[in-house]
Design an enzyme around this catalytic site. Structure first.
Site, PDB file in Angstrom:
ATOM      1  N   THR A   6      22.482   3.868  18.420  1.00 45.67           N
ATOM      2  CA  THR A   6      22.557   3.208  17.113  1.00 45.67           C
ATOM      3  C   THR A   6      22.462   4.212  15.968  1.00 45.67           C
ATOM      4  OG1 THR A   6      21.554   1.540  15.677  1.00 45.67           O
ATOM      5  CG2 THR A   6      20.064   2.715  17.132  1.00 45.67           C
ATOM      6  N   ARG A   7      23.115   3.847  14.858  1.00 46.09           N
ATOM      7  CA  ARG A   7      22.985   4.619  13.618  1.00 46.09           C
ATOM      8  C   ARG A   7      22.579   3.688  12.490  1.00 46.09           C
ATOM      9  NH1 ARG A   7      28.531   3.128  12.229  1.00 46.09           N
ATOM     10  NH2 ARG A   7      27.916   3.279  10.065  1.00 46.09           N
TER      11      ARG A   7
ATOM     12  N   HIS B 222      17.915  -5.203  13.932  1.00 42.95           N
ATOM     13  CA  HIS B 222      17.428  -6.539  13.595  1.00 42.95           C
ATOM     14  C   HIS B 222      17.062  -7.282  14.880  1.00 42.95           C
ATOM     15  CE1 HIS B 222      18.531  -5.773   9.477  1.00 42.95           C
ATOM     16  NE2 HIS B 222      19.705  -5.323   9.878  1.00 42.95           N
TER      17      HIS B 222
ATOM     18  N   HIS C 262      19.540  -7.335  17.756  1.00 44.56           N
ATOM     19  CA  HIS C 262      19.600  -6.122  18.588  1.00 44.56           C
ATOM     20  C   HIS C 262      18.427  -6.097  19.571  1.00 44.56           C
ATOM     21  CE1 HIS C 262      21.541  -5.028  14.697  1.00 44.56           C
ATOM     22  NE2 HIS C 262      22.485  -4.610  15.519  1.00 44.56           N
TER      23      HIS C 262
ATOM     24  N   ARG D  61      30.944  -4.250  19.213  1.00 46.51           N
ATOM     25  CA  ARG D  61      32.214  -4.371  18.533  1.00 46.51           C
ATOM     26  C   ARG D  61      32.409  -3.126  17.670  1.00 46.51           C
ATOM     27  NH1 ARG D  61      34.264  -6.624  14.238  1.00 46.51           N
ATOM     28  NH2 ARG D  61      36.071  -7.975  14.542  1.00 46.51           N
TER      29      ARG D  61
END
Ligand code: ADP
Ligand code: ADP
Length: 592
Positions: A200-201, A205, A208, A295
């Site tokens: 992740t970058r 929330h 996730h 996505r």
């Protein structure tokens, strides 16, 4: 006597063993002493990240910046010449220098000139920007942040055996900075053979959290929460904020027996599908055999025609295709919605029609919550995380923005900028005006109008603009800035969400007729060479946020047009009228 070698329950690194380029401790002083005699090159921030991951084996089996044949195979087939998968080039571009000779050693230093490594120069070869951009990134569009960046990379690549003396120093979050070997050692302690990695970058929330927990239980393993802290997409939330939030989430909301949070100093390329494959390979080297892909994974945003660079599921499909060979299973990020009546998340495909659901899109998070300074609901973001985000992500009207006016000399940039400055002050914003002519009297004093000097001038203005924007200020930049690539670099440096490109589209004939400084006349007489529009090019913006007409519109009309745009985007607060309702969209709807 029987010797028991400890067998790791984790998947082996790609290629069998982890590459380790570190010089053994007892030899370091010796190599260091010799390195002080060698010619040096200074690595970019990106190359420093690459070197760190090469040194620790995160890119195994790759053990050096790529030579010509490897680079070519990677571009054409996503493989090293050995046949092993490797989807993106990792090269060391430099400018030609008489100090460089084949078969000699050179010292590699970081941006502060600290010695990092010694390289034996085995190859020096030219590389083709268009080919790399086209094959690795599928585009030549300068809105792609890496394609834009490549334009000021050195024109030669070097490669050769590396001896690394020290890893780049990091003073932040040291307990979370684990090499692949350290990550593996920690993961082995959990006692599971299955590891699912999450890249992740972005801030995380609840959705996730739910997704990663489900994936962890599904594979009956441990979660490697593995955020990138090297270089991400320009304009991303800074990693300090993100990591504080990841820590709050990992310690407060996960089963401690099923999560490892570690930081990855990767310099992302934003290469979509090829990058997803690369991420999976890197995670395998860290011990993961499952990798979550969402996505538009590693997507660079939209191109200059406002279309996405890659299809939303291209990354999932590509990893799926190579997953068996790579040994990493692709775990798709399935869409989850919140069910307010049951206070839980559920996969969209399993929600009966008519059920009340709630969701907030990424755009809504910014536009309806963070930008206007509204608190995120706890069903959407854990309160600890929401608080950290609110601290570093002020409402839009207190965020920075750069209004970049480009156009021919005499087009009306400075005149428009002056009116706009006053209007912004009226609306309660502090403004720094960076006018090309003025900047050239101090910050850029001595620079001329060659392509190189113009680029330097614009990069200096861009650098200052990015600093101002990062610290929440408004800056109006008014410079001819004739080159598209340089303007796009500045856009990326500032962050495209905070950059408003304004094309002051005054026809050359009109500028020449105005000729307030008498320079067009001089240029026509040949007394000034390289004069933009006369004997030097002007590359008009391809898709500017705003285009101004100074022939039919006054400077005030145009300044108000820009103000309107800033009001619409929230960078300037609309005057509040008594009794008005800000009218937040209701996040609750019904599943159909
Ligand atoms: P630049 O900064 O683009 O080199 P300036 O703003 O310094 O251009 O000069 C533009 C000149 O054109 C000024 O003398 C200004 O008065 C004149 N002008 C005439 N109409 C307009 C207009 N609609 N917008 C901006 N400038 C205009
Ligand atoms: P750039 O974006 O090309 O660095 P600036 O906006 O900083 O340009 O400076 C351009 C200004 O300098 C023009 O408005 C003009 O008054 C003056 N100038 C002097 N020589 C030239 C030239 N050869 N080409 C363009 N502008 C020039």
């Amino acid at each position: 006597m029987v010797i028991h070698t400890r067998v790791s329950p984790l998947i082996a690194p790609y290629g069998g063993t982890l590459v380790d380029l570190m010089v053994p401790a007892e030899m370091r002083d010796d190599v260091k002493a010799r390195a002080s005699q060698l010619p040096s090159i200074q690595l970019s921030a990106r190359s420093v990240c690459d070197l760190e991951l090469l040194a620790t084996g995160a890119f195994s089996p790759l053990d050096r910046f790529m030579g010509h044949v490897d680079q070519q195979c990677v571009l054409d087939e996503m493989r090293l010449q050995s046949g092993q998968l490797f989807p993106l080039p990792v090269t060391l571009p430099i400018e030609a220098s008489p100090a460089l000779h084949l078969d000699r050693d050179i010292a590699l230093r970081d941006t502060k000139n600290d010695l990092l490594a010694v390289m034996t120069l085995e190859e020096i070869y030219p590389w083709d920007l268009a080919e790399v951009a086209h094959k690795a990134f599928g585009t030549l569009d300068l809105r792609h942040p890496l394609v834009a960046e490549m334009h000021h990379w050195g024109k030669l690549n070097i490669s050769g055996h590396l001896r690394v003396l020290q890893l780049p120093k990091h003073y932040d979050f040291q307990e979370l900075r684990l090499t692949p070997a350290q990550t593996r050692a920690c993961l082995e302690g959990f006692g599971y053979s299955n590891v699912v990695a999450f890249q992740t970058r972005n801030p995380l929330h609840r959705v996730h959290e739910e997704l990663t927990k489900r994936a962890t239980l599904e594979v009956d393993g441990v979660l490697l929460l593995h955020p990138v802290v090297g270089m991400t997409k320009p304009g991303d939330v800074d990693h300090y904020t993100r990591v504080r939030a990841y820590k709050a989430l990992a310690t407060g909301y996960y089963d401690p027996h099923r999560i490892l949070l570690a930081l990855l100093p990767l310099a992302m390329r934003m290469a979509g599908p090829r990058e997803a494959l690369w991420h999976a390979l890197i995670r395998r080297n860290h011990g993961a055999n499952h990798f979550i892909v969402g996505r538009d994974h590693a997507g660079p945003g939209n191109d200059s025609t406002d279309k996405p660079f890659y299809g939303p599921y291209d990354a999932q499909n590509l990893l799926q295709r190579y997953s068996a060979e790579l040994g990493v299973n692709m775990v798709p990020f399935r869409e989850l919605l919140y069910l307010p009546d049951e206070e839980r998340y559920e996969e969209v495909s399993r929600i009966p029609s008519g059920t009340r659901t709630a969701s907030i899109s990424g755009t809504q998070v910014r536009e309806q919550y963070l930008n206007p300074g509204q608190k995120l609901p706890s069903w959407f973001t854990r309160p600890e995380v929401a608080e950290i985000l609110a601290e570093t992500y002020p409402p839009r009207h207190r965020q920075g923005v750069c209004i970049w006016l480009t156009g021919l000399s005499g087009a009306g940039k400075s005149t428009t900028a002056e009116v706009l400055t006053v209007l912004l002050l009226e609306h309660g914003r502090q403004v720094t005006l960076l006018d090309g002519d003025v900047v050239r009297t101090h910050l850029s004093k001595g620079l001329g109008f060659s392509k190189e000097d113009r680029d330097t001038n614009i990069r200096r203005i861009g650098f200052v603009a990015a600093e101002i924007v990062q610290h929440g200020g408004v800056t109006i930049c008014a410079a001819v800035s004739p080159y598209r690539a340089t303007r796009n670099d500045v856009r990326n440096l500032v962050g495209t969400d905070h950059f408003v490109e304004v094309f002051v589209d005054t026809p050359l004939a009109v500028c020449e007729k105005r000729d307030t400084k008498g320079m067009y006349a001089k240029a026509r007489r040949g007394e000034i060479k390289d004069f933009t529009g006369i004997n030097d090019p002007y590359e008009a913006p391809e898709n500017p946020e705003i285009t101004l007409d100074t022939v039919t519109q006054t400077p005030e009309d145009n300044a108000r047009l820009i103000l309107q745009h800033l009001l619409q985007r929230g960078f300037v607060r609309a005057q509040t009228t008594v009794g008005s309702n800000s009218g937040h969209a209701n996040p609750v709807s019904h599943a159909s």
